[in-house]
Scaffold this motif. Sequence first.
Motif, mmCIF file in Angstrom:
data_model
loop_
_atom_site.group_PDB
_atom_site.id
_atom_site.type_symbol
_atom_site.label_atom_id
_atom_site.label_comp_id
_atom_site.label_asym_id
_atom_site.label_seq_id
_atom_site.Cartn_x
_atom_site.Cartn_y
_atom_site.Cartn_z
ATOM 1 N N ASP A 1 0.835 -1.199 0.000
ATOM 2 C CA ASP A 1 0.000 0.000 0.000
ATOM 3 C C ASP A 1 0.871 1.249 0.000
ATOM 4 O O ASP A 1 1.119 1.853 1.044
ATOM 5 C CB ASP A 1 -0.938 0.018 1.205
ATOM 6 N N PRO A 2 1.347 1.662 -1.179
ATOM 7 C CA PRO A 2 2.210 2.845 -1.273
ATOM 8 C C PRO A 2 1.515 4.129 -0.820
ATOM 9 O O PRO A 2 2.183 5.113 -0.513
ATOM 10 C CB PRO A 2 2.556 2.909 -2.768
ATOM 11 N N SER A 3 0.176 4.133 -0.774
ATOM 12 C CA SER A 3 -0.553 5.341 -0.382
ATOM 13 C C SER A 3 -0.550 5.560 1.124
ATOM 14 O O SER A 3 -0.873 6.652 1.595
ATOM 15 C CB SER A 3 -2.008 5.257 -0.859
ATOM 16 N N LEU A 4 -0.190 4.545 1.892
ATOM 17 C CA LEU A 4 -0.218 4.654 3.347
ATOM 18 C C LEU A 4 0.921 5.548 3.825
ATOM 19 O O LEU A 4 2.087 5.320 3.493
ATOM 20 C CB LEU A 4 -0.094 3.268 3.982
ATOM 21 N N ASP A 5 0.594 6.561 4.594
ATOM 22 C CA ASP A 5 1.568 7.526 5.093
ATOM 23 C C ASP A 5 2.635 6.802 5.921
ATOM 24 O O ASP A 5 2.336 6.251 6.979
ATOM 25 C CB ASP A 5 0.845 8.570 5.953
ATOM 26 N N PRO A 6 3.881 6.786 5.472
ATOM 27 C CA PRO A 6 4.926 6.048 6.191
ATOM 28 C C PRO A 6 5.292 6.679 7.528
ATOM 29 O O PRO A 6 5.970 6.055 8.339
ATOM 30 C CB PRO A 6 6.115 6.079 5.220
ATOM 31 N N THR A 7 4.847 7.910 7.763
ATOM 32 C CA THR A 7 5.168 8.571 9.033
ATOM 33 C C THR A 7 4.198 8.191 10.141
ATOM 34 O O THR A 7 4.418 8.552 11.307
ATOM 35 C CB THR A 7 5.156 10.105 8.872
ATOM 36 N N LEU A 8 3.123 7.488 9.805
ATOM 37 C CA LEU A 8 2.141 7.128 10.818
ATOM 38 C C LEU A 8 2.741 6.175 11.845
ATOM 39 O O LEU A 8 3.412 5.198 11.502
ATOM 40 C CB LEU A 8 0.917 6.467 10.189
ATOM 41 N N ASP A 9 2.478 6.456 13.103
ATOM 42 C CA ASP A 9 2.857 5.558 14.178
ATOM 43 C C ASP A 9 1.961 4.318 14.100
ATOM 44 O O ASP A 9 0.980 4.284 13.349
ATOM 45 C CB ASP A 9 2.684 6.268 15.529
ATOM 46 N N GLY A 10 2.301 3.288 14.870
ATOM 47 C CA GLY A 10 1.498 2.079 14.897
ATOM 48 C C GLY A 10 1.154 1.672 16.306
ATOM 49 O O GLY A 10 1.842 2.034 17.263
ATOM 50 N N THR A 11 0.089 0.906 16.448
ATOM 51 C CA THR A 11 -0.336 0.416 17.760
ATOM 52 C C THR A 11 0.234 -0.963 18.066
ATOM 53 O O THR A 11 0.121 -1.440 19.183
ATOM 54 C CB THR A 11 -1.867 0.316 17.822
ATOM 55 N N ASN A 12 0.818 -1.603 17.079
ATOM 56 C CA ASN A 12 1.217 -3.003 17.221
ATOM 57 C C ASN A 12 2.513 -3.185 17.992
ATOM 58 O O ASN A 12 3.371 -2.295 18.034
ATOM 59 C CB ASN A 12 1.386 -3.643 15.844
ATOM 60 N N ALA A 13 2.653 -4.369 18.566
ATOM 61 C CA ALA A 13 3.919 -4.766 19.178
ATOM 62 C C ALA A 13 4.984 -4.854 18.093
ATOM 63 O O ALA A 13 4.684 -5.072 16.917
ATOM 64 C CB ALA A 13 3.759 -6.108 19.890
ATOM 65 N N LEU A 14 6.247 -4.700 18.488
ATOM 66 C CA LEU A 14 7.336 -4.664 17.519
ATOM 67 C C LEU A 14 7.470 -5.948 16.717
ATOM 68 O O LEU A 14 7.997 -5.948 15.604
ATOM 69 C CB LEU A 14 8.655 -4.356 18.235
ATOM 70 N N GLY A 15 6.983 -7.035 17.263
ATOM 71 C CA GLY A 15 7.126 -8.323 16.580
ATOM 72 C C GLY A 15 6.125 -8.565 15.471
ATOM 73 O O GLY A 15 6.165 -9.629 14.827
ATOM 74 N N ALA A 16 5.236 -7.615 15.198
ATOM 75 C CA ALA A 16 4.212 -7.799 14.166
ATOM 76 C C ALA A 16 4.798 -7.537 12.786
ATOM 77 O O ALA A 16 4.487 -6.549 12.120
ATOM 78 C CB ALA A 16 3.028 -6.869 14.430
ATOM 79 N N THR A 17 5.650 -8.453 12.326
ATOM 80 C CA THR A 17 6.379 -8.251 11.077
ATOM 81 C C THR A 17 5.992 -9.220 9.962
ATOM 82 O O THR A 17 6.486 -9.108 8.843
ATOM 83 C CB THR A 17 7.891 -8.349 11.337
ATOM 84 N N GLY A 18 5.137 -10.190 10.232
ATOM 85 C CA GLY A 18 4.538 -10.991 9.176
ATOM 86 C C GLY A 18 5.401 -11.986 8.463
ATOM 87 O O GLY A 18 5.061 -12.443 7.376
ATOM 88 N N GLU A 19 6.536 -12.383 9.051
ATOM 89 C CA GLU A 19 7.431 -13.284 8.323
ATOM 90 C C GLU A 19 6.810 -14.663 8.069
ATOM 91 O O GLU A 19 7.053 -15.272 7.019
ATOM 92 C CB GLU A 19 8.759 -13.448 9.067
ATOM 93 N N VAL A 20 5.978 -15.155 8.973
ATOM 94 C CA VAL A 20 5.355 -16.463 8.766
ATOM 95 C C VAL A 20 4.337 -16.385 7.622
ATOM 96 O O VAL A 20 4.202 -17.320 6.831
ATOM 97 C CB VAL A 20 4.695 -16.965 10.065
ATOM 98 N N THR A 21 3.651 -15.275 7.532
ATOM 99 C CA THR A 21 2.718 -15.069 6.420
ATOM 100 C C THR A 21 3.457 -15.116 5.088
ATOM 101 O O THR A 21 3.014 -15.765 4.132
ATOM 102 C CB THR A 21 2.017 -13.713 6.573
ATOM 103 N N LEU A 22 4.598 -14.452 5.010
ATOM 104 C CA LEU A 22 5.385 -14.446 3.777
ATOM 105 C C LEU A 22 5.910 -15.840 3.445
ATOM 106 O O LEU A 22 5.930 -16.246 2.272
ATOM 107 C CB LEU A 22 6.551 -13.465 3.919
ATOM 108 N N THR A 23 6.309 -16.571 4.453
ATOM 109 C CA THR A 23 6.792 -17.931 4.219
ATOM 110 C C THR A 23 5.668 -18.816 3.694
ATOM 111 O O THR A 23 5.865 -19.620 2.775
ATOM 112 C CB THR A 23 7.388 -18.516 5.512
#
Length: 503
Positions: free
Chosen positions: A250-272
Amino acid sequence: MQDRRNFLKLGAGAALGGLASTMPGTVMASECGEIKWNESADVIVVGSGFAGLSAALNVKRSGVGSVLVLEKMQVFGGNSAINGGWLAIPKNPTQLAQGVNDDSPEELVKDQIISGRGMQNEDMLRQIANRALDAYDLCIETGVKFRKDFNIQVGGHNKARAIRTQHGTGGDITTKLYEAGVKEGIDYRLQHYIEDFIMDGQEIIGLKVRQNYRFPDLKTGKSIYIKANRAVVLANGGFARNMELRAAVDPSLDPTLDGTNALGATGEVTLTAMAHGALPVHMNLIQTGHWGSPDEGGFGWSNALLSIGWHEGVSVSVLNGKRYMNERADRKTCSEAIMKNRYQDGSPAYPVVFFNHKDHPDDDRVVRALRDDMAWKVDSFEQLAEKFNIPLTQLKQTVKEFNAQVSTRQDPLFGRKMDTAVELKPPFVVSRIWPKVHYCMGGLKTDIGARVIDGRSMKPIKKLYAVGEVTGGVHGEARLSSTSCLECLTMGIVVSETIKSDV
């Protein structure tokens, strides 16, 4: 113990190209001959949030065998442990005691169809809503306590059906589910990172796991092989903290936005999983939480404070002192309206939300917010206008108009439901708002029984299941507040039934 199996030749790194080289968890799967399994379990659950803990406990209780839960971080719970502890339950006891007798699972689904904007999976939503009381019973049975007499109508819902945990955090639920699992013999392990799936054609037979992993250093720990005799359940959550993946989908998503998620929410298992054929859906639909505060990091207290503000108070733009949205609309509608408030240089002009301090002087939501300087008490309109640089005359006019609407219970400007709005008089509790990246609507496609679909055959990958935020296509374009916990807990029940039927 040895068993001759081969990895798929195409690994995650090869499938995702250059993106994979900089992402945690996207490892190359190498061709392998004989595998010496270090250990085995009947069912392996990946992730320890609401979905993983519910799945593990319900699978264990179904009697299909041993259950092993793997969590890559150093604590259990993931995003679930830090969320606001909201749960939408039609026909819950508090709702009925309040006299709300016209709610039903179908009413919840109707609200979700509107929010989903035609992209939702109605069959899945209906299944989840119909099992809502099962999720509630699971919480009560394991010792979860909810706030006494607390049941409110939250954004996008047409009924008051949202209950909240005693301490206003999802940790009240994750802790109890974990404790119940320990008593019933579930094996929970921290710092176990999934490096790859071990496949035999379209069947998952085990996992390559980095044991004693310390996030985010992939050089820590050592690799072991764990055989899954009956099932692997993916409950690893979303990818909101994976900035490169966010930008890619989603290139339209503002990259400066903060997030509510824990730091580990990186999706590597989904990609695998995707690299091994799992079909992704709606990956570009990333939801922001409209209750975010620029004055605190991460999830914070703003969500709790605004459960008062959205209902009783008002939100105004600092640019002109006017209201600009229906404060009780769904997350997507509100987030888009909020982010239109910008100065000429494009920087955020953080709107404010305020309500009467005298109505909640000792409320823990107010006390915490004032204590932590993410909200302020102001004694007059003049102080409010000066502190946040709001045009005073228009601010007073806006409140005058709002108070008139409170009296008539009609909002001709934005169509807000005014049943909980109150006449505003200083002193006020005031906070600033700006959306934060909160939830990934997209993920792996599953059937209604939580079986992961292979995009090459459009059939289930044998013995591979997914529940919770790792799945995609359930809610559509926008998810309603208090429905993620519901989905995770109910699908943990559903997947246990599916695994038992598939064995």
